[in-house]
Design a protein around this motif. Structure first.
Motif, short mmCIF file in Angstrom:
data_model
loop_
_atom_site.label_atom_id
_atom_site.label_comp_id
_atom_site.label_asym_id
_atom_site.label_seq_id
_atom_site.Cartn_x
_atom_site.Cartn_y
_atom_site.Cartn_z
N VAL A 178 0.69 -1.28 0.13
CA VAL A 178 0.12 0.05 0.02
C VAL A 178 0.88 1.34 -0.07
N VAL A 179 1.94 1.24 0.79
CA VAL A 179 2.74 2.62 1.03
C VAL A 179 3.52 2.67 -0.30
N ALA A 180 4.06 1.33 -1.01
CA ALA A 180 4.87 1.80 -2.27
C ALA A 180 3.92 2.05 -3.27
N SER A 181 2.81 1.91 -3.42
CA SER A 181 1.95 2.12 -4.40
C SER A 181 1.71 3.78 -4.51
N VAL A 182 1.66 4.15 -3.56
CA VAL A 182 1.70 5.94 -3.47
C VAL A 182 0.31 6.45 -4.22
N SER A 183 -0.92 5.82 -3.56
CA SER A 183 -2.14 5.94 -4.33
C SER A 183 -3.15 6.10 -3.33
N SER A 184 -4.10 7.01 -3.34
CA SER A 184 -5.31 7.22 -2.39
C SER A 184 -6.10 6.14 -2.00
#
Length: 315
Positions: A91-97
């Motif tokens: 989740v953190v690495a995807s950098v998406s809301s």
């Protein structure tokens, strides 16, 4: 958990190196994998998925399942711990809301455990609040989607306008869907909403059928949880399945599943069906059973041929 750990490792490499290791295999997305998408100066890792949002959503919706495994086993060591860490990294690495919202939604649902016996008034309370907002707001209540921006640089307005056009252009898609949604407005070809995507692709009937799939999944999970009140670990397990389902329902507002993320979604429905089957024959389920729906005495995978199974409801 193993698959999530591998994907998380690949996404860490993406963040560190600025390119996707899958680029060495070529393919139609090779250029995108070599020069990653970025947001607010940060690379948006996506490993083997079609987009960073889908990769992050995959990790976010797995979190409640790993917690379900933890609660059912009674220990967090091993696979549950690896899975929880991996899903968080993804989740953190995807950098998406959207993945962040799905992740938070899953945690929020898990935290509602103390209110498990008050879910009906809570749901109706949310409905009443949304209706009240719709009546007093200058814009429709779904305009609140435009205000969602967790990471920074999110396209909340796009998702609001997509839903708004979907509602206003009902006559264009209700019968068999439409291929002209690109004409609805700027970048409206990007159907970043699962609910809109189903209606736009296939029409009103599949859209209506999709909603009961969610409703009945929640319903059977609730029945299974209540029937497991004598076994707290099992009850917590079913609650976590509901949290995973809620996480998907929230993610559907921000993305449509067009790649292998569909496998995770259908796998969850299969897990729910298999896990709650034992409750289908309970007295509670018989009372809640929809009229005209015959629950089989043996599951589809039973070794007993259907024509030889005993109908316990016959005299």
């Amino acid at each position: 958990a193993v698959v999530a750990a591998v994907l998380a490792s690949i996404m860490i490499v993406e963040q560190a190196m600025g390119w996707n290791p899958y680029a060495v295999f070529g393919g139609g997305m090779q250029a995108v994998r070599i020069e990653l998408l970025s947001r607010e100066g940060r690379f948006r890792a996506f490993a083997s998925f079609g987009h960073a949002i889908l990769a992050g959503t995959f990790g976010a919706t797995l979190l409640p399942l790993f917690i379900a495994m933890w609660w059912k086993r009674g220990t967090i060591s091993g696979a549950p711990l690896v899975g929880i860490i991996a899903s968080t990294v993804i989740v953190v690495a995807s950098v998406s809301s959207t993945p962040v919202l799905a992740y938070v939604a899953g945690l929020f649902a898990l935290c509602l455990w103390p209110l498990r016996n008050w879910m009906r008034p809570l749901r109706w309370g949310i409905v009443i609040i949304l209706i009240s907002f719709h009546l007093v707001m200058k814009a429709p209540v779904w305009a609140l989607i435009a205000r969602v921006d967790v990471i920074g640089g999110s396209s909340g307005w796009h998702r609001f306008y997509l839903v708004d056009q979907f509602i206003q252009r009902f006559e264009e898609w209700w019968l068999l869907g439409t291929k002209s949604n690109a004409e609805w407005g700027f970048t409206m070809w990007d159907v970043a909403n699962q609910y809109v995507g189903i209606g736009q692709d296939a029409g009103l009937v599949p859209f209506i059928c999709f909603l009961p799939a969610l409703v009945f999944s929640f319903k059977y999970i609730g029945i299974a949880r209540k029937s497991s009140e004598s076994n707290k670990n099992q009850e917590l397990f079913f609650w976590a399945l509901g949290a995973a389902l809620f996480s998907h329902a929230v993610a559907f507002f921000g993305i449509s599943y067009f790649d292998q993320t569909q496998v995770a979604w259908y796998a969850l429905l299969a897990i729910i069906s298999a896990s709650t089957y034992a409750t289908l024959r309970s007295p509670m389920m018989q009372d809640a059973e929809p009229s005209g729906l015959k629950v089989p005495d043996a599951p589809a995978f039973s070794a007993i041929p259907p024509h030889l199974s005993i109908d316990r409801r016959s005299p």
